[in-house]
Write an enzyme that holds these catalytic residues in place. Structure first.
Site, mmCIF file in Angstrom:
data_model
loop_
_atom_site.group_PDB
_atom_site.id
_atom_site.type_symbol
_atom_site.label_atom_id
_atom_site.label_comp_id
_atom_site.label_asym_id
_atom_site.label_seq_id
_atom_site.Cartn_x
_atom_site.Cartn_y
_atom_site.Cartn_z
ATOM 1 N N ARG A 33 0.818 -1.222 0.000
ATOM 2 C CA ARG A 33 0.000 0.000 0.000
ATOM 3 C C ARG A 33 0.852 1.272 0.000
ATOM 4 N NH1 ARG A 33 -5.300 -1.967 1.896
ATOM 5 N NH2 ARG A 33 -5.006 -4.079 2.642
ATOM 6 N N TYR A 40 3.470 -4.424 -7.335
ATOM 7 C CA TYR A 40 2.824 -3.453 -6.439
ATOM 8 C C TYR A 40 2.952 -2.055 -7.051
ATOM 9 C CZ TYR A 40 2.712 -7.145 -2.836
ATOM 10 O OH TYR A 40 2.480 -8.311 -2.139
ATOM 11 N N ARG A 65 0.035 3.454 13.843
ATOM 12 C CA ARG A 65 -0.456 2.056 13.898
ATOM 13 C C ARG A 65 0.683 1.062 13.703
ATOM 14 N NH1 ARG A 65 -5.205 3.336 9.882
ATOM 15 N NH2 ARG A 65 -6.570 4.445 11.304
HETATM 16 P P1 NAP Z 1 -3.352 -5.919 6.854
HETATM 17 O O1 NAP Z 1 -2.446 -5.528 7.967
HETATM 18 O O2 NAP Z 1 -4.278 -7.067 7.038
HETATM 19 O O3 NAP Z 1 -4.249 -4.666 6.430
HETATM 20 C C1 NAP Z 1 -3.734 -3.383 6.383
HETATM 21 C C2 NAP Z 1 -4.911 -2.435 6.181
HETATM 22 O O4 NAP Z 1 -5.620 -2.352 7.415
HETATM 23 C C3 NAP Z 1 -4.477 -1.043 5.802
HETATM 24 O O5 NAP Z 1 -5.371 -0.525 4.819
HETATM 25 C C4 NAP Z 1 -4.639 -0.275 7.101
HETATM 26 O O6 NAP Z 1 -5.002 1.073 6.892
HETATM 27 C C5 NAP Z 1 -5.792 -0.992 7.745
HETATM 28 N N1 NAP Z 1 -5.803 -0.793 9.190
HETATM 29 C C6 NAP Z 1 -6.808 -0.212 9.839
HETATM 30 N N2 NAP Z 1 -6.574 -0.127 11.144
HETATM 31 C C7 NAP Z 1 -5.370 -0.677 11.349
HETATM 32 C C8 NAP Z 1 -4.612 -0.878 12.526
HETATM 33 N N3 NAP Z 1 -5.031 -0.512 13.726
HETATM 34 N N4 NAP Z 1 -3.423 -1.474 12.396
HETATM 35 C C9 NAP Z 1 -2.983 -1.877 11.190
HETATM 36 N N5 NAP Z 1 -3.674 -1.697 10.019
HETATM 37 C C10 NAP Z 1 -4.877 -1.104 10.110
HETATM 38 O O7 NAP Z 1 -2.390 -6.225 5.650
HETATM 39 P P2 NAP Z 1 -2.400 -5.932 4.059
HETATM 40 O O8 NAP Z 1 -1.966 -4.549 3.817
HETATM 41 O O9 NAP Z 1 -3.663 -6.384 3.437
HETATM 42 O O10 NAP Z 1 -1.249 -6.924 3.641
HETATM 43 C C11 NAP Z 1 0.022 -6.833 4.289
HETATM 44 C C12 NAP Z 1 1.131 -7.161 3.330
HETATM 45 O O11 NAP Z 1 0.984 -8.487 2.838
HETATM 46 C C13 NAP Z 1 1.179 -6.313 2.047
HETATM 47 O O12 NAP Z 1 1.775 -5.050 2.247
HETATM 48 C C14 NAP Z 1 2.005 -7.181 1.144
HETATM 49 O O13 NAP Z 1 3.374 -6.997 1.445
HETATM 50 C C15 NAP Z 1 1.572 -8.582 1.556
HETATM 51 N N6 NAP Z 1 0.578 -9.167 0.624
HETATM 52 C C16 NAP Z 1 0.946 -10.261 -0.078
HETATM 53 C C17 NAP Z 1 0.055 -10.899 -0.921
HETATM 54 C C18 NAP Z 1 0.500 -12.119 -1.673
HETATM 55 O O14 NAP Z 1 -0.250 -12.609 -2.536
HETATM 56 N N7 NAP Z 1 1.683 -12.638 -1.399
HETATM 57 C C19 NAP Z 1 -1.251 -10.412 -1.060
HETATM 58 C C20 NAP Z 1 -1.620 -9.280 -0.320
HETATM 59 C C21 NAP Z 1 -0.703 -8.679 0.536
HETATM 60 P P3 NAP Z 1 -3.971 2.266 7.256
HETATM 61 O O15 NAP Z 1 -2.882 2.196 6.236
HETATM 62 O O16 NAP Z 1 -4.816 3.479 7.133
HETATM 63 O O17 NAP Z 1 -3.476 2.021 8.661
#
Ligand code: NAP
Length: 314
Positions: free
Chosen positions: A22, A61, A284
């Site tokens: 992101r 990404y 966060r």
């Molecule tokens: P996540 O930690 O499940 O979700 C993050 C999202 O939650 C962000 O939009 C964040 O918004 C929000 N959020 C809201 N409140 C939060 C809080 N208190 N603490 C933390 N986050 C909060 O993870 P994800 O971004 O979906 O995925 C994490 C990583 O996994 C990615 O960056 C990527 O590196 C990897 N990934 C890999 C694959 C694959 O196929 N291998 C697929 C998807 C992701 P804010 O930014 O506003 O805090």
């Protein structure tokens, strides 16, 4: 933060990794603004300062922009490159590239893997990728051809170790049988909103082979967190409301947020799951590190599992 080894390698990472998916604030490179890019860099630096030492990325990404943003952060902070592990992935080819009529597809051909790795190195501005992963299983994957590309990249000093992502256990085994280098990571979706890996053999294989499971979207892309939810690949689970209430109840007991409890739940598993935190918000990113110090009881762990299933265990 406590540390964990990446599979059978000698590479050591913080228990929580930071994900750059992101970091550009958009998925469309033509929409990336200077302020968005600067915010991405700030998020990455906040993670480094909070003790995260593995940074996950992928060539797709924001079509390479997120790798450039990580590269910028690595150059801005003196000594950061030497203290962190850089992870990135290849193998997904987007529609319209290189010919306009090309469909979205997966490509694990040896030639493509080597070329993609060189592109990532250029965008990141580094000489070696610490962990290089295949992003999603190519239906046409040939384990011997992949192994050849891995050995070529390793011998050239371009990659230190290899992993896979979204692989079923049987494909991990097939690739490992053909590859002289160990596969150290399987990066899969694991969270209280996505329980498949607990029962489909993925975590069993990690336990058996000493592979580190990395959990993507550990907060269900925001579904299990307290703040905003920009984009989630996770379908809303049928029992989301009850699950959030159960998380809040445990969180209240410890005086932390529900995000911290959702991460501590993953950290309790004996396979040593490494959650990849995807928030871009420095506060966060720092706050959820509390999960590293929190040990849930078995009773609390099962209480949350049952809430996530929406039904008692048999
Ligand atoms: P996540 O930690 O499940 O979700 C993050 C999202 O939650 C962000 O939009 C964040 O918004 C929000 N959020 C809201 N409140 C939060 C809080 N208190 N603490 C933390 N986050 C909060 O993870 P994800 O971004 O979906 O995925 C994490 C990583 O996994 C990615 O960056 C990527 O590196 C990897 N990934 C890999 C694959 C694959 O196929 N291998 C697929 C998807 C992701 P804010 O930014 O506003 O805090």
């Amino acid at each position: 933060m406590q540390t964990v080894k990446l599979g059978s390698s000698s590479l050591v990472s913080s228990r929580l990794a930071y994900g750059c998916w992101r970091s550009a604030g958009t998925w469309n490179p033509s929409e990336v603004a200077a302020e968005g890019e600067a915010a991405g860099v700030r998020g990455i630096i906040a993670a480094y300062e909070a003790g995260y030492t593995l940074f996950d990325n992928a060539d797709i990404y924001c079509r390479g922009v997120c790798e450039q943003i990580l590269g910028r952060a690595l150059r801005e902070v003196a000594g950061m490159r030497e203290r962190v592990l850089v992870a990135t992935k290849c193998g997904i080819r987007l529609a319209g590239e290189p010919q306009p009529e090309a469909p979205k597809r997966y490509d694990f051909s040896g030639q493509y893997i080597v070329r993609a790795c060189e592109g990532s190195l250029r965008r990141l501005g580094i000489e070696t990728i610490d962990l290089y992963m295949l992003h999603r299983p190519d239906y046409l994957a040939d384990p011997h051809e992949i192994a050849g590309a891995f050995v070529q990249l390793y011998d050239a000093g371009k990659v230190r170790c290899f992993g896979v992502s979204n692989f079923r256990p049987s494909l991990v085994s097939a690739l490992q049988a053909a590859c002289p280098l160990p596969l150290v990571v399987n990066q899969v979706e694991i969270s209280l909103a996505r329980l498949n890996c607990f029962t489909d053999g993925t975590l069993d294989q990690c336990l058996e082979k000493g592979i580190t499971p990395q959990a993507w979207s550990p907060l269900g892309g925001g579904l299990l967190a307290d703040g905003t939810n920009q984009r989630s690949l996770t379908p809303v689970p049928p029992h989301a409301e009850g699950l959030v209430a159960a998380l809040d109840s445990v969180a209240g007991k410890y005086g932390v947020s529900r995000s911290v409890i959702a991460l501590a739940w993953l950290l309790k598993h004996p396979s040593r799951i490494m959650p990849i935190i995807g928030s871009t918000n420095p506060q966060r990113i720092q706050e959820v590190v509390a999960a590293d110090r929190l040990e849930l009881s078995r009773e609390e762990w099962y209480q949350l599992l049952i809430a996530a299933r929406g039904t008692e265990l048999p």
